[in-house]
Design a protein around this motif. Structure first.
Motif, PDB file in Angstrom:
ATOM      1  N   LEU A  15      -0.960  -6.326  -0.187  1.00  9.83           N
ATOM      2  CA  LEU A  15      -1.903  -6.014  -1.257  1.00  9.83           C
ATOM      3  C   LEU A  15      -3.179  -6.841  -1.106  1.00  9.83           C
ATOM      4  O   LEU A  15      -4.274  -6.370  -1.415  1.00  9.83           O
ATOM      5  CB  LEU A  15      -1.246  -6.275  -2.614  1.00  9.83           C
ATOM      6  CG  LEU A  15      -0.070  -5.354  -2.950  1.00  9.83           C
ATOM      7  CD1 LEU A  15       0.551  -5.751  -4.284  1.00  9.83           C
ATOM      8  CD2 LEU A  15      -0.506  -3.888  -2.977  1.00  9.83           C
ATOM      9  N   ASP A  42      -7.180  -5.542  -0.749  1.00 17.41           N
ATOM     10  CA  ASP A  42      -8.357  -6.125  -1.401  1.00 17.41           C
ATOM     11  C   ASP A  42      -9.439  -6.437  -0.371  1.00 17.41           C
ATOM     12  O   ASP A  42     -10.623  -6.147  -0.585  1.00 17.41           O
ATOM     13  CB  ASP A  42      -7.968  -7.409  -2.141  1.00 17.41           C
ATOM     14  CG  ASP A  42      -7.028  -7.140  -3.309  1.00 17.41           C
ATOM     15  OD1 ASP A  42      -6.985  -5.998  -3.788  1.00 17.41           O
ATOM     16  OD2 ASP A  42      -6.344  -8.094  -3.736  1.00 17.41           O
ATOM     17  N   ARG A 102      -5.347  -0.558  -6.774  1.00 20.20           N
ATOM     18  CA  ARG A 102      -6.133  -1.789  -6.695  1.00 20.20           C
ATOM     19  C   ARG A 102      -7.586  -1.520  -6.341  1.00 20.20           C
ATOM     20  O   ARG A 102      -8.459  -2.366  -6.575  1.00 20.20           O
ATOM     21  CB  ARG A 102      -5.524  -2.735  -5.659  1.00 20.20           C
ATOM     22  CG  ARG A 102      -4.172  -3.267  -6.042  1.00 20.20           C
ATOM     23  CD  ARG A 102      -3.606  -4.138  -4.942  1.00 20.20           C
ATOM     24  NE  ARG A 102      -4.220  -5.450  -4.877  1.00 20.20           N
ATOM     25  CZ  ARG A 102      -3.761  -6.529  -5.489  1.00 20.20           C
ATOM     26  NH1 ARG A 102      -2.682  -6.440  -6.252  1.00 20.20           N
ATOM     27  NH2 ARG A 102      -4.367  -7.705  -5.358  1.00 20.20           N
TER      28      ARG A 102
END
Length: 313
Positions: A18, A22, A77
């Motif tokens: 994750l 980003d 995200r």
């Protein structure tokens, strides 16, 4: 948006992957690249043996549902950012799938390693296999624990040793510095001191300062060539006595991105790179970009018509 620029991100639900999402989204925002989130999983034909000696058929619905949840979390995200994000699920060995698709991507981004749950099953050794076999630059993002975030990238360091592999790494580092508006430092390391990997064969009478001066001169020429067409990029240059991997790992504590070639052959390469990229990957404190000897601009790659989850490339 630059339709021909795709940043491929391998995810598995781990915090590391994750974090890779980003980083990839922030990078894509710099030049309009598209981010493609991919979760690959292997689907064996049977599981463990049952008590009667037979094999239980594997229902992949639960595994696929978990993989879909991983992708959905990763895509979520990126919401709210001015970046186009696409996604897909693929069956197969994750490292193999990402290596194959790297032939059509501009850049591939992964987390340092899996961390349990789907991580162990889906990513496994991707973060070590992909830099070695990928066909575009691979960025390996370590898990962020404390301090400032890895983006924006303000400081970049690149290892240079005169080899073709390192020259391509330098070219990519220059391009990344231009994209991010970052400061760039080029390092050439010569292990002349005592210890493992040192140039013990050098005669005692050799002027080590002259050796460093010669290396610095070669570094200046290489940097000048790489800067052609990139007049806005300023590159600091340092020729240092020391082990390349150790020096780059040390620099990684003070910069936002380290760039290395995948391997080195020729020139000072065998002495300076060798296992440098692997050593840097193992010990770096910031994201590391590993640039392969062959990349997207090579003729053998650009002539291929590759089927990808995001279209044909």
């Amino acid at each position: 948006m630059a339709e021909d620029k795709v940043i491929l991100v391998g995810v598995d639900g781990s915090p590391e992957s994750l974090g890779a999402v980003d980083w990839a989204v922030d990078r894509a925002a710099q030049d309009g690249s598209r981010v493609h989130v991919l979760c690959a999983y292997s689907l064996p034909s049977f599981t463990t043996a049952s008590l009667d000696g037979g094999y239980a058929a594997l229902d992949d619905s639960a595994i696929r549902a978990g993989a879909e949840a991983v992708v959905n979390e990763a895509v979520g995200r990126a919401q709210g950012r001015d970046v186009t994000v696409t996604s897909s699920l693929e069956t197969g060995d994750p490292a193999g799938v990402l290596v194959d698709l790297s032939d059509a991507a501009t850049m591939t981004v992964v987390g340092t390693r899996g961390g349990g749950g789907f991580a162990d099953r889906l990513l496994g050794t991707v973060s070590s296999a992909l830099p070695a076999h990928g066909r575009c630059p691979t960025v390996v993002v370590p898990r962020h624990t404390e301090g400032a975030a890895y983006t924006p990238v303000k400081r970049i360091v690149v290892g240079v040793d005169g080899s073709e592999s390192a020259h391509k790494a330098l070219q990519w580092a220059v391009s990344e510095a231009e994209v991010w508006g970052a400061e760039l430092t080029a390092i050439a390391a010569v292990p002349m001191a005592s210890g493992a990997g040192a140039l013990a064969w050098l005669p005692a009478a050799v002027d080590r300062e002259q050796v460093l001066a010669d290396v610095r001169s070669g570094l200046d020429r290489t940097v000048s060539q790489a800067l052609e067409g990139h007049s806005g990029v300023v590159v600091r240059r340092h020729a240092l006595d020391g082990n390349a991997a150790e020096l780059m790992a040390e620099f990684s504590t003070a910069v936002d991105l380290v760039v290395v070639g995948s391997r080195g052959r020729g020139g000072f390469t065998g002495l300076l790179l060798g296992s440098t990229s692997q050593g840097v990957l193992s010990h770096a404190s910031c994201p590391v970009m590993v640039v392969p000897s062959r990349h997207k601009d090579d003729k053998r790659r650009s002539s291929r018509n590759i089927a990808t989850p995001w279209g044909r490339a």
